[in-house]
Design a protein around this motif. Sequence first.
Motif, PDB file in Angstrom:
ATOM      1  N   TYR A   1       1.462 -16.117 -25.244  1.00  0.00           N
ATOM      2  CA  TYR A   1       0.053 -15.818 -24.961  1.00  0.00           C
ATOM      3  C   TYR A   1      -0.659 -17.045 -24.432  1.00  0.00           C
ATOM      4  CZ  TYR A   1      -0.836 -17.883 -29.609  1.00  0.00           C
ATOM      5  OH  TYR A   1      -0.893 -18.717 -30.685  1.00  0.00           O
ATOM      6  N   ARG A   2      -1.722 -16.768 -23.677  1.00  0.00           N
ATOM      7  CA  ARG A   2      -2.572 -17.815 -23.117  1.00  0.00           C
ATOM      8  C   ARG A   2      -3.933 -17.699 -23.791  1.00  0.00           C
ATOM      9  NH1 ARG A   2      -1.000 -15.858 -17.004  1.00  0.00           N
ATOM     10  NH2 ARG A   2       1.207 -16.439 -17.123  1.00  0.00           N
ATOM     11  N   THR A   3      -4.510 -18.844 -24.113  1.00  0.00           N
ATOM     12  CA  THR A   3      -5.789 -18.850 -24.819  1.00  0.00           C
ATOM     13  C   THR A   3      -6.883 -19.429 -23.940  1.00  0.00           C
ATOM     14  OG1 THR A   3      -4.609 -19.219 -26.894  1.00  0.00           O
ATOM     15  CG2 THR A   3      -6.967 -19.626 -26.909  1.00  0.00           C
ATOM     16  N   TYR A   4      -8.005 -18.736 -23.913  1.00  0.00           N
ATOM     17  CA  TYR A   4      -9.179 -19.205 -23.171  1.00  0.00           C
ATOM     18  C   TYR A   4     -10.401 -19.095 -24.076  1.00  0.00           C
ATOM     19  CZ  TYR A   4      -6.162 -18.261 -19.150  1.00  0.00           C
ATOM     20  OH  TYR A   4      -5.113 -18.240 -18.275  1.00  0.00           O
ATOM     21  N   THR A   5     -11.411 -19.890 -23.777  1.00  0.00           N
ATOM     22  CA  THR A   5     -12.717 -19.624 -24.382  1.00  0.00           C
ATOM     23  C   THR A   5     -13.463 -18.665 -23.455  1.00  0.00           C
ATOM     24  OG1 THR A   5     -13.814 -21.433 -23.229  1.00  0.00           O
ATOM     25  CG2 THR A   5     -12.832 -21.946 -25.384  1.00  0.00           C
ATOM     26  N   LEU A   6     -14.482 -18.025 -24.022  1.00  0.00           N
ATOM     27  CA  LEU A   6     -15.306 -17.159 -23.170  1.00  0.00           C
ATOM     28  C   LEU A   6     -15.963 -17.992 -22.071  1.00  0.00           C
ATOM     29  CD1 LEU A   6     -16.572 -14.467 -22.455  1.00  0.00           C
ATOM     30  CD2 LEU A   6     -18.302 -14.880 -24.229  1.00  0.00           C
ATOM     31  N   ARG A   7     -16.314 -19.225 -22.382  1.00  0.00           N
ATOM     32  CA  ARG A   7     -16.944 -20.091 -21.360  1.00  0.00           C
ATOM     33  C   ARG A   7     -16.015 -20.263 -20.161  1.00  0.00           C
ATOM     34  NH1 ARG A   7     -22.089 -21.513 -21.378  1.00  0.00           N
ATOM     35  NH2 ARG A   7     -22.048 -22.700 -23.316  1.00  0.00           N
ATOM     36  N   GLN A   8     -14.724 -20.391 -20.432  1.00  0.00           N
ATOM     37  CA  GLN A   8     -13.769 -20.560 -19.323  1.00  0.00           C
ATOM     38  C   GLN A   8     -13.683 -19.308 -18.453  1.00  0.00           C
ATOM     39  OE1 GLN A   8     -10.524 -21.856 -22.033  1.00  0.00           O
ATOM     40  NE2 GLN A   8     -10.143 -23.461 -20.535  1.00  0.00           N
ATOM     41  N   LEU A   9     -13.787 -18.134 -19.090  1.00  0.00           N
ATOM     42  CA  LEU A   9     -13.646 -16.887 -18.330  1.00  0.00           C
ATOM     43  C   LEU A   9     -14.969 -16.375 -17.767  1.00  0.00           C
ATOM     44  CD1 LEU A   9     -10.965 -14.824 -20.310  1.00  0.00           C
ATOM     45  CD2 LEU A   9     -10.672 -16.494 -18.469  1.00  0.00           C
ATOM     46  N   LEU A  10     -16.063 -16.912 -18.293  1.00  0.00           N
ATOM     47  CA  LEU A  10     -17.382 -16.503 -17.780  1.00  0.00           C
ATOM     48  C   LEU A  10     -18.290 -17.730 -17.643  1.00  0.00           C
ATOM     49  CD1 LEU A  10     -18.907 -13.896 -16.924  1.00  0.00           C
ATOM     50  CD2 LEU A  10     -19.897 -13.855 -19.216  1.00  0.00           C
ATOM     51  N   PRO A  11     -17.938 -18.631 -16.726  1.00  0.00           N
ATOM     52  CA  PRO A  11     -18.750 -19.843 -16.575  1.00  0.00           C
ATOM     53  C   PRO A  11     -20.156 -19.504 -16.078  1.00  0.00           C
ATOM     54  CG  PRO A  11     -17.040 -19.725 -14.872  1.00  0.00           C
ATOM     55  CD  PRO A  11     -16.781 -18.599 -15.814  1.00  0.00           C
ATOM     56  N   GLU A  12     -21.116 -20.256 -16.567  1.00  0.00           N
ATOM     57  CA  GLU A  12     -22.521 -20.028 -16.185  1.00  0.00           C
ATOM     58  C   GLU A  12     -22.965 -18.603 -16.519  1.00  0.00           C
ATOM     59  OE1 GLU A  12     -24.299 -22.514 -15.341  1.00  0.00           O
ATOM     60  OE2 GLU A  12     -22.725 -23.955 -14.839  1.00  0.00           O
ATOM     61  N   GLY A  13     -22.412 -18.049 -17.581  1.00  0.00           N
ATOM     62  CA  GLY A  13     -22.746 -16.672 -17.951  1.00  0.00           C
ATOM     63  C   GLY A  13     -24.189 -16.530 -18.406  1.00  0.00           C
TER      64      GLY A  13
END
Length: 135
Positions: free
Chosen positions: A117-129
């Motif tokens: 599995y690969r782990t991301y933060t929400l910030r990484q997947l939705l920058p400037e959200g």
Amino acid sequence: MGDKELILEAIEARKNAYTPYSHFQVGAALEGAGGAVYRGCNIENAAYTPSNCAERTAFFKAVSEGERSFRRIAIVAGPEGEKLIHTAPCGVCRQVMMEFCDPDAFRILLATGPDDYRTYTLRQLLPEGFGPDNL
Ligand code: THU
């Protein structure tokens, strides 16, 4: 619960995916701040538009049960009967996460199995959200 156990929950959730149109099956397991796990699957519809992603199913189940704070979500996906492929959440689901999660702390696990599995933060997947803090 560790990451592996949460991924196994997502694999179980995927078994209930209702996908007569796309045959693309997604499972999600969402962990609340207190450790409760909410499973979700995608649920399609003959009119297409009302279809719901696995991630949003899990979030809406949780919020409807009173949960408002979340730590992690595990996501597994792939075509029916084929092997799992790393699949990132759609933009609409990322926006729903933004409503309820700290983008720097909330972890998103994109898995093909408990050991891959690969782990991301929400910030990484939705920058400037855009989220509640913007209002
Ligand atoms: N889908 C999800 O459940 N989650 C995602 O992150 C991407 C897409 C579903 C929606 C639809 O039922 C099928 O996958 C094909 O788009």
